[in-house]
Design a protein around this motif. Structure first.
Motif, PDB file in Angstrom:
ATOM      1  N   LEU A  79       0.848  -1.185   0.000  1.00 42.41           N
ATOM      2  CA  LEU A  79       0.000   0.000   0.000  1.00 42.41           C
ATOM      3  C   LEU A  79       0.889   1.242   0.000  1.00 42.41           C
ATOM      4  CD1 LEU A  79      -2.547  -1.037   2.798  1.00 42.41           C
ATOM      5  CD2 LEU A  79      -2.794  -1.324   0.317  1.00 42.41           C
ATOM      6  N   ASP A  80       0.489   2.249  -0.768  1.00 44.74           N
ATOM      7  CA  ASP A  80       1.236   3.504  -0.749  1.00 44.74           C
ATOM      8  C   ASP A  80       1.234   4.083   0.652  1.00 44.74           C
ATOM      9  OD1 ASP A  80       1.796   3.458  -3.483  1.00 44.74           O
ATOM     10  OD2 ASP A  80      -0.081   4.466  -3.983  1.00 44.74           O
ATOM     11  N   ARG A  81       2.277   4.791   0.990  1.00 50.52           N
ATOM     12  CA  ARG A  81       2.386   5.428   2.297  1.00 50.52           C
ATOM     13  C   ARG A  81       1.556   6.711   2.277  1.00 50.52           C
ATOM     14  NH1 ARG A  81       5.167   4.500   6.614  1.00 50.52           N
ATOM     15  NH2 ARG A  81       5.793   6.182   7.999  1.00 50.52           N
ATOM     16  N   PRO A  82       0.589   6.869   3.191  1.00 48.23           N
ATOM     17  CA  PRO A  82      -0.283   8.047   3.163  1.00 48.23           C
ATOM     18  C   PRO A  82       0.371   9.315   3.709  1.00 48.23           C
ATOM     19  CG  PRO A  82      -0.903   6.616   4.974  1.00 48.23           C
ATOM     20  CD  PRO A  82       0.173   5.901   4.211  1.00 48.23           C
ATOM     21  N   VAL A  83       1.602   9.215   4.197  1.00 53.17           N
ATOM     22  CA  VAL A  83       2.370  10.382   4.645  1.00 53.17           C
ATOM     23  C   VAL A  83       3.723  10.327   3.941  1.00 53.17           C
ATOM     24  CG1 VAL A  83       1.208  10.506   6.900  1.00 53.17           C
ATOM     25  CG2 VAL A  83       3.309   9.184   6.676  1.00 53.17           C
ATOM     26  N   ALA A  84       4.522  11.370   4.077  1.00 59.22           N
ATOM     27  CA  ALA A  84       5.835  11.411   3.431  1.00 59.22           C
ATOM     28  C   ALA A  84       6.689  10.216   3.841  1.00 59.22           C
ATOM     29  CB  ALA A  84       6.549  12.719   3.789  1.00 59.22           C
ATOM     30  N   ASP A  85       7.574   9.819   2.947  1.00 56.97           N
ATOM     31  CA  ASP A  85       8.388   8.618   3.148  1.00 56.97           C
ATOM     32  C   ASP A  85       9.250   8.652   4.407  1.00 56.97           C
ATOM     33  OD1 ASP A  85       7.342   7.660   0.794  1.00 56.97           O
ATOM     34  OD2 ASP A  85       9.093   8.187  -0.409  1.00 56.97           O
ATOM     35  N   ASN A  86       9.578   9.844   4.895  1.00 55.56           N
ATOM     36  CA  ASN A  86      10.429   9.939   6.079  1.00 55.56           C
ATOM     37  C   ASN A  86       9.667  10.388   7.322  1.00 55.56           C
ATOM     38  OD1 ASN A  86       9.977  12.563   5.332  1.00 55.56           O
ATOM     39  ND2 ASN A  86      12.106  13.201   5.431  1.00 55.56           N
ATOM     40  N   MET A  87       8.341  10.386   7.239  1.00 53.06           N
ATOM     41  CA  MET A  87       7.502  10.812   8.363  1.00 53.06           C
ATOM     42  C   MET A  87       6.932   9.601   9.102  1.00 53.06           C
ATOM     43  SD  MET A  87       7.629  14.112   8.229  1.00 53.06           S
ATOM     44  CE  MET A  87       6.333  14.546   9.340  1.00 53.06           C
ATOM     45  N   VAL A  88       6.687   9.786  10.387  1.00 53.89           N
ATOM     46  CA  VAL A  88       6.106   8.733  11.221  1.00 53.89           C
ATOM     47  C   VAL A  88       4.624   8.573  10.895  1.00 53.89           C
ATOM     48  CG1 VAL A  88       5.547   8.094  13.601  1.00 53.89           C
ATOM     49  CG2 VAL A  88       7.770   9.112  13.075  1.00 53.89           C
ATOM     50  N   LEU A  89       4.158   7.347  10.821  1.00 52.30           N
ATOM     51  CA  LEU A  89       2.747   7.023  10.650  1.00 52.30           C
ATOM     52  C   LEU A  89       2.333   6.231  11.885  1.00 52.30           C
ATOM     53  CD1 LEU A  89       0.179   6.857   8.834  1.00 52.30           C
ATOM     54  CD2 LEU A  89       1.095   4.688   7.967  1.00 52.30           C
ATOM     55  N   SER A  90       1.413   6.773  12.669  1.00 54.10           N
ATOM     56  CA  SER A  90       1.008   6.081  13.902  1.00 54.10           C
ATOM     57  C   SER A  90       0.277   4.790  13.548  1.00 54.10           C
ATOM     58  CB  SER A  90       0.109   6.976  14.757  1.00 54.10           C
ATOM     59  OG  SER A  90      -1.192   7.035  14.210  1.00 54.10           O
ATOM     60  N   ASP A  91       0.292   3.859  14.485  1.00 57.38           N
ATOM     61  CA  ASP A  91      -0.400   2.586  14.266  1.00 57.38           C
ATOM     62  C   ASP A  91      -1.911   2.788  14.157  1.00 57.38           C
ATOM     63  OD1 ASP A  91       2.017   1.282  14.209  1.00 57.38           O
ATOM     64  OD2 ASP A  91       1.904   0.596  16.288  1.00 57.38           O
ATOM     65  N   GLU A  92      -2.451   3.768  14.875  1.00 60.58           N
ATOM     66  CA  GLU A  92      -3.885   4.075  14.753  1.00 60.58           C
ATOM     67  C   GLU A  92      -4.209   4.541  13.342  1.00 60.58           C
ATOM     68  OE1 GLU A  92      -4.585   7.006  17.771  1.00 60.58           O
ATOM     69  OE2 GLU A  92      -4.709   5.521  19.374  1.00 60.58           O
ATOM     70  N   GLU A  93      -3.381   5.449  12.813  1.00 63.30           N
ATOM     71  CA  GLU A  93      -3.588   5.939  11.443  1.00 63.30           C
ATOM     72  C   GLU A  93      -3.422   4.796  10.438  1.00 63.30           C
ATOM     73  OE1 GLU A  93      -1.987  10.525  11.684  1.00 63.30           O
ATOM     74  OE2 GLU A  93      -0.504   8.898  11.779  1.00 63.30           O
ATOM     75  N   ALA A  94      -2.455   3.917  10.690  1.00 61.15           N
ATOM     76  CA  ALA A  94      -2.223   2.779   9.798  1.00 61.15           C
ATOM     77  C   ALA A  94      -3.430   1.841   9.774  1.00 61.15           C
ATOM     78  CB  ALA A  94      -0.972   2.020  10.228  1.00 61.15           C
ATOM     79  N   ALA A  95      -4.035   1.592  10.952  1.00 61.59           N
ATOM     80  CA  ALA A  95      -5.217   0.732  11.020  1.00 61.59           C
ATOM     81  C   ALA A  95      -6.375   1.353  10.246  1.00 61.59           C
ATOM     82  CB  ALA A  95      -5.612   0.482  12.473  1.00 61.59           C
ATOM     83  N   GLU A  96      -6.599   2.644  10.432  1.00 57.16           N
ATOM     84  CA  GLU A  96      -7.667   3.336   9.694  1.00 57.16           C
ATOM     85  C   GLU A  96      -7.423   3.275   8.192  1.00 57.16           C
ATOM     86  OE1 GLU A  96      -8.389   7.362  11.015  1.00 57.16           O
ATOM     87  OE2 GLU A  96      -8.253   6.752  13.125  1.00 57.16           O
ATOM     88  N   TYR A  97      -6.191   3.513   7.794  1.00 63.40           N
ATOM     89  CA  TYR A  97      -5.828   3.490   6.379  1.00 63.40           C
ATOM     90  C   TYR A  97      -6.046   2.083   5.800  1.00 63.40           C
ATOM     91  CZ  TYR A  97      -2.934   4.000   2.168  1.00 63.40           C
ATOM     92  OH  TYR A  97      -2.468   4.021   0.883  1.00 63.40           O
ATOM     93  N   GLY A  98      -5.606   1.055   6.517  1.00 62.79           N
ATOM     94  CA  GLY A  98      -5.795  -0.317   6.065  1.00 62.79           C
ATOM     95  C   GLY A  98      -7.259  -0.687   5.943  1.00 62.79           C
ATOM     96  N   ARG A  99      -8.061  -0.239   6.920  1.00 62.08           N
ATOM     97  CA  ARG A  99      -9.504  -0.491   6.878  1.00 62.08           C
ATOM     98  C   ARG A  99     -10.102   0.142   5.623  1.00 62.08           C
ATOM     99  NH1 ARG A  99     -10.111   0.176  11.987  1.00 62.08           N
ATOM    100  NH2 ARG A  99     -10.366   2.431  11.950  1.00 62.08           N
ATOM    101  N   ALA A 100      -9.686   1.373   5.319  1.00 59.38           N
ATOM    102  CA  ALA A 100     -10.188   2.074   4.131  1.00 59.38           C
ATOM    103  C   ALA A 100      -9.745   1.370   2.835  1.00 59.38           C
ATOM    104  CB  ALA A 100      -9.700   3.517   4.128  1.00 59.38           C
ATOM    105  N   GLN A 101      -8.604   0.672   2.894  1.00 58.33           N
ATOM    106  CA  GLN A 101      -8.106  -0.046   1.715  1.00 58.33           C
ATOM    107  C   GLN A 101      -8.707  -1.451   1.604  1.00 58.33           C
ATOM    108  OE1 GLN A 101      -6.025   1.409  -0.620  1.00 58.33           O
ATOM    109  NE2 GLN A 101      -6.486   3.220   0.606  1.00 58.33           N
ATOM    110  N   GLY A 102      -9.492  -1.858   2.617  1.00 62.32           N
ATOM    111  CA  GLY A 102     -10.185  -3.134   2.569  1.00 62.32           C
ATOM    112  C   GLY A 102      -9.345  -4.344   2.929  1.00 62.32           C
ATOM    113  N   VAL A 103      -8.297  -4.158   3.728  1.00 59.60           N
ATOM    114  CA  VAL A 103      -7.490  -5.305   4.156  1.00 59.60           C
ATOM    115  C   VAL A 103      -7.767  -5.618   5.624  1.00 59.60           C
ATOM    116  CG1 VAL A 103      -5.670  -4.978   2.439  1.00 59.60           C
ATOM    117  CG2 VAL A 103      -5.480  -3.841   4.650  1.00 59.60           C
ATOM    118  N   GLU A 104      -7.568  -6.878   5.998  1.00 57.28           N
ATOM    119  CA  GLU A 104      -7.830  -7.312   7.368  1.00 57.28           C
ATOM    120  C   GLU A 104      -6.715  -6.900   8.330  1.00 57.28           C
ATOM    121  OE1 GLU A 104      -9.503 -11.597   7.262  1.00 57.28           O
ATOM    122  OE2 GLU A 104      -8.382 -11.317   5.379  1.00 57.28           O
TER     123      GLU A 104
END
Length: 173
Positions: A79-104
């Motif tokens: 999955l593409d990174r929803p923030v810049a390549d060198n920026m931190v992505l929180s696990d909460e944001e990652a879960a929301e993003y994954g849910r929106a992408q339709g993955v378990e």
């Protein structure tokens, strides 16, 4: 003097054995075979003076994880990174993003080291990652995995070393 040398040799041996030992991986819940896992491009390493190797390391690591997981009993896609390549992505944001992408599940994490040397230079390539496998339905971190400073001869690429780490994680699931 001989006692100091013996002690140093013993400590060096202990360090080498400990660093080569397998890292135990525990999971909070079982991940069923066939589960769809989104591999969010990992955050690029951010090591001063190593920018050339670090740039794009997160995408290469994500590809290595996807290859490793697809060779097993899981269905994985990068999955593409929803923030810049060198920026931190929180696990909460990652879960929301994954849910929106339709993955378990999603894998979110960072490349901690990614160093590639020219062939035949007799220096070692290095790779290190820290990742978390997250269930997207509720944001539960199913497992976390961190391997510092894996080094290998320069006949193996950092991406290849990361794939080996991904296989270790996949097999533990």
């Amino acid at each position: 003097m001989k006692s100091i040398q013996t002690t140093l040799i013993g400590l060096t041996t202990l360090f080498l054995v400990a660093s080569c030992a397998s890292v135990p991986i525990t999971t909070a819940v079982e991940v069923p075979p066939g589960s769809e896992i989104g591999i969010i491009s990992l955050r690029d390493c951010v090591i001063t003076g190593q920018e050339e190797d670090c740039t794009g390391s997160g995408e290469q690591a994500a590809e290595a994880f996807a290859e490793a997981f697809n060779e097993g009993t899981f269905e994985a896609r990068v999955l593409d990174r929803p923030v810049a390549d060198n920026m931190v992505l929180s696990d909460e944001e990652a879960a929301e993003y994954g849910r929106a992408q339709g993955v378990e599940y999603v894998i979110n994490g960072e490349v901690d080291d990614f160093y590639s040397v020219a062939a035949m230079t007799f220096r070692s390539d290095r790779a290190a990652v820290s990742v978390r496998l997250i269930r997207t339905s509720d944001g539960l971190v199913v497992t976390s995995y961190s391997r510092p400073g894996v080094a290998s001869s320069n006949f193996v690429t950092p991406k290849g070393m990361i794939k080996d780490l991904a296989i270790e994680l996949r097999n533990a699931l």
